[in-house]
Design a protein around this motif. Structure first.
Motif, PDB file in Angstrom:
ATOM      1  N   SER B  47       0.815  -1.217   0.000  1.00 53.47           N
ATOM      2  CA  SER B  47       0.000   0.000   0.000  1.00 53.47           C
ATOM      3  C   SER B  47       0.847   1.265   0.000  1.00 53.47           C
ATOM      4  O   SER B  47       0.300   2.376  -0.033  1.00 53.47           O
ATOM      5  N   VAL B  50       0.353   3.994  -2.857  1.00 55.66           N
ATOM      6  CA  VAL B  50      -0.927   4.686  -2.751  1.00 55.66           C
ATOM      7  C   VAL B  50      -0.894   5.685  -1.600  1.00 55.66           C
ATOM      8  O   VAL B  50      -1.374   6.826  -1.711  1.00 55.66           O
ATOM      9  N   MET B  99      -8.023   4.707   1.976  1.00 58.22           N
ATOM     10  CA  MET B  99      -7.292   4.103   0.866  1.00 58.22           C
ATOM     11  C   MET B  99      -7.066   2.611   1.125  1.00 58.22           C
ATOM     12  O   MET B  99      -7.209   1.794   0.227  1.00 58.22           O
ATOM     13  N   VAL B 100      -6.702   2.296   2.356  1.00 60.83           N
ATOM     14  CA  VAL B 100      -6.476   0.887   2.687  1.00 60.83           C
ATOM     15  C   VAL B 100      -7.798   0.098   2.622  1.00 60.83           C
ATOM     16  O   VAL B 100      -7.819  -1.063   2.205  1.00 60.83           O
ATOM     17  N   GLY B 102     -10.140   0.687   0.517  1.00 57.71           N
ATOM     18  CA  GLY B 102     -10.381   0.447  -0.900  1.00 57.71           C
ATOM     19  C   GLY B 102      -9.460  -0.615  -1.464  1.00 57.71           C
ATOM     20  O   GLY B 102      -9.859  -1.426  -2.287  1.00 57.71           O
ATOM     21  N   ARG B 103      -8.244  -0.612  -1.001  1.00 56.97           N
ATOM     22  CA  ARG B 103      -7.257  -1.518  -1.590  1.00 56.97           C
ATOM     23  C   ARG B 103      -7.218  -2.863  -0.860  1.00 56.97           C
ATOM     24  O   ARG B 103      -7.320  -3.912  -1.477  1.00 56.97           O
ATOM     25  N   VAL B 104      -7.090  -2.813   0.452  1.00 55.01           N
ATOM     26  CA  VAL B 104      -6.882  -4.039   1.218  1.00 55.01           C
ATOM     27  C   VAL B 104      -8.216  -4.691   1.619  1.00 55.01           C
ATOM     28  O   VAL B 104      -8.400  -5.895   1.464  1.00 55.01           O
ATOM     29  N   SER B 106     -11.102  -4.508   0.200  1.00 52.57           N
ATOM     30  CA  SER B 106     -11.732  -5.145  -0.958  1.00 52.57           C
ATOM     31  C   SER B 106     -10.978  -6.408  -1.342  1.00 52.57           C
ATOM     32  O   SER B 106     -11.587  -7.417  -1.692  1.00 52.57           O
ATOM     33  N   GLY B 107      -9.642  -6.353  -1.268  1.00 55.12           N
ATOM     34  CA  GLY B 107      -8.839  -7.526  -1.614  1.00 55.12           C
ATOM     35  C   GLY B 107      -9.134  -8.696  -0.691  1.00 55.12           C
ATOM     36  O   GLY B 107      -9.297  -9.833  -1.141  1.00 55.12           O
TER      37      GLY B 107
END
Ligand SMILES: Nc1ncnc2c1ncn2[C@@H]1O[C@H](COP(=O)(O)OP(=O)(O)O)[C@@H](O)[C@H]1O
Ligand SMILES: [Mg+2]
Lengths: 266, 253
Positions: B47, B50, B99-100, B102-104, B106-107
């Motif tokens: 991350s 980002v 941001m995390v 959205g990125r983590v 969701s992952g």
């Protein structure tokens, strides 16, 4: 058949929401025997296997694995029960982030076995399913039939007493299906593995019920039952509307007068 | 599924029970150290880009806006102070966490969701593994430890972004900007600025795991779970931020 009962379902009822999937299912599985569960898709075949494995719980009834009631066992106590059972899932269910080696070795890693003892076992088991060359591949690089064989190896590595096969030939061509069936027959006849084989493909069901394997020296050979030898260790269960409507050997199933069975076999 | 009050209470119950089981499992053997380290790398190092971009541009735009407002009072020298306080107290933790999410988040939801619908989770249980220990604990531990660190990075890069604007666009001296930024921060700002991402990290990862593990309806369901994880954890971050800010300010006096 006489002998030790390794698995028993007593009046098992399972409901998902309003969907009554199993409505009082009872049967016994004896050591060395293979039960073939047939039924239309959605009739609850996979559900039976999941209940045996303790992955889901019945609403009513009892499930005894080697005499132990598992339906109301705690998740942490189920681990010991599950280690006696191997399961091949319908779509293989390989761990797609792990290599073939890591998939097959998974249970041994979990049991904390030394790495140097794991490797030969993995190779031996992959050798049995004929996939030693694929050891470093990822599941995404394998064909459907190879995935099924890796799943078989993964389930076999812990030397389970009971094997559960959930449509291990679904979606495979006849030659690949034949290979898988031969492996299962060899496990049954040469290694004496007790099994529950679920399928909606009658052809595979009858292959299992009419062929047997013998071990002549190094090679395993397959034979068809004849007038002199009739396979007695493999019996059918036919599932319909949540109930078992037929139980018995292939000869009786073929001769049944029941209109549903006749249509099912047609 | 309509969100009736009854269904909402059930969801809160279920996610609390997952949180409790995760917490208890974290102290029980076996501890999957390798999985924890892999997740820390994926979540933390993964991350970083980002977070750096988010921090830089937030600090930069904040400086532009703050200086504009302050200059009308002839107080442009306080720009650094206001930027640093806003970043460390609010924007750093919240934006890094969003941001995390959205990125983590969701992952995590899509990974666990796919594992569930392809029966990999059942296969794991069949082979004697507790999925909470093997999958949930490493992700929650990794996110909860990495997010405070990522927040510190976002704060620092944000101040640098502000510095860039201050020096090259506003022509404020870098000493003035940095000194005012540094002096503005007190002990509670730092404590609060780290406590928030700790709570948000636990929230993002638990919501991600929860949404992933209750996926139903095949591959389509995985997409749904992923969206739900991001939306739910983002909103929870904002709600918890308000609550935490209130608590921290109460202790700041
Ligand atoms: N986890 C579940 N939640 C809700 N319904 C389920 C679940 N698992 C199975 N079912 C339903 O139970 C029925 C039997 O499923 P299954 O045992 O998979 O059938 P089969 O393997 O014979 O095709 C189906 O109607 C299926 O939709
Ligand atoms: Mg099925």
């Amino acid at each position: 058949m006489n002998g030790e009962c390794v698995l028993e379902m007593k009046n098992v009822v399972k409901q998902y929401g309003d969907n009554l999937v199993l409505d009082g299912v009872s049967f016994k599985l004896f050591r060395g025997e293979t039960k073939i569960i047939i039924g239309a898709s959605g009739s609850g075949k996979s559900t039976i296997l999941k209940l045996i494995m303790g992955l889901d719980r019945p609403d009513e009834g009892e499930i005894l694995v080697e005499g132990q009631e598992i339906a109301r066992l705690r998740e942490s106590d189920l681990v010991a029960v599950r280690s006696k059972i191997g399961m091949v899932f319908q779509e293989s269910a390989l761990f797609d982030s792990l290599t073939v080696r890591e998939n097959v070795a998974y249970q041994l890693y979990e049991d904390g076995i030394d790495d140097d003892k794991i490797e030969p076992k993995v190779r031996e088991t992959l050798g049995f399913v004929g996939l030693e060359d694929a050891i470093d591949k990822m599941p995404s690089e394998l064909s459907g039939g190879m995935k099924r064989r890796v799943a078989l190896a993964r389930a076999l590595i812990g030397r389970p007493d009971i094997m559960l096969y959930d449509e291990p030939t679904a979606g495979l061509d006849p030659i690949t299906s034949r290979k898988i069936n031969e492996l299962i027959i060899a496990l049954r006849d040469i290694q004496g593995v007790t099994g529950v084989f679920v399928t909606h493909r009658l052809r595979d069901a009858f292959t299992l019920a009419t062929e047997y394997a013998t071990n002549g020296g190094s090679a395993t050979t397959f034979h068809r039952e004849g007038p002199l030898l009739c396979i007695a260790n493999t019996r059918f269960l036919l599932l319909r509307d949540g109930k078992i409507i037929f139980e018995g050997p292939d000869e009786l199933l073929r001769r049944s007068d029941d209109p549903y069975i006749k249509r099912f076999l047609a | 599924m309509p969100l009736t009050p009854k269904a909402a209470i059930k969801e809160v119950q279920d996610i609390s029970s997952l949180a409790a089981r995760t917490f208890i499992s974290a102290f029980k053997r076996p501890l999957y150290l390798k999985d924890i380290l892999i997740q820390m790398d994926l979540i933390g190092v993964g991350s970083l880009a980002v977070i750096v971009l988010t921090g830089f541009f937030t600090g930069a735009v904040l400086t532009l806006q703050t200086s504009k407002t302050l200059s009308t009072f002839g107080a442009i020298g306080f720009t650094g102070q206001l930027v640093a306080v806003s970043l460390v107290r609010e924007l750093g933790p919240v934006l890094a966490s969003l941001m995390v999410a959205g990125r983590v988040g969701s992952g995590i939801a899509s990974e666990l969701g796919s594992m569930l619908v392809t029966e990999q989770i059942n296969a794991m249980r069949a082979l004697g593994t507790d999925p909470i220990k093997k999958l949930v604990v490493p992700r929650v531990l990794a996110t909860t430890t990495m997010l405070p660190i990522l927040t510190v990075v976002a704060d620092a890069v944000g101040v640098m972004g502000g510095l860039f604007i201050a020096v090259f666009v506003l022509h404020i001296s870098s000493n003035l900007y940095l000194n005012s930024a540094w002096d503005a921060l007190d002990y509670m700002d730092v404590v609060g600025g780290l406590l928030k991402p700790l709570v948000f990290g636990a929230t993002v990862s638990l919501v991600g795991c929860y949404c992933g593990l209750r996926t139903h309806g095949g591959t389509q369901g995985v997409g749904r779970s992923t969206t739900q994880a991001v939306v739910a954890s983002s909103i929870l971050i904002l709600v918890f931020n308000l609550i935490l800010t209130r608590i921290i300010l109460a202790y700041s006096q």
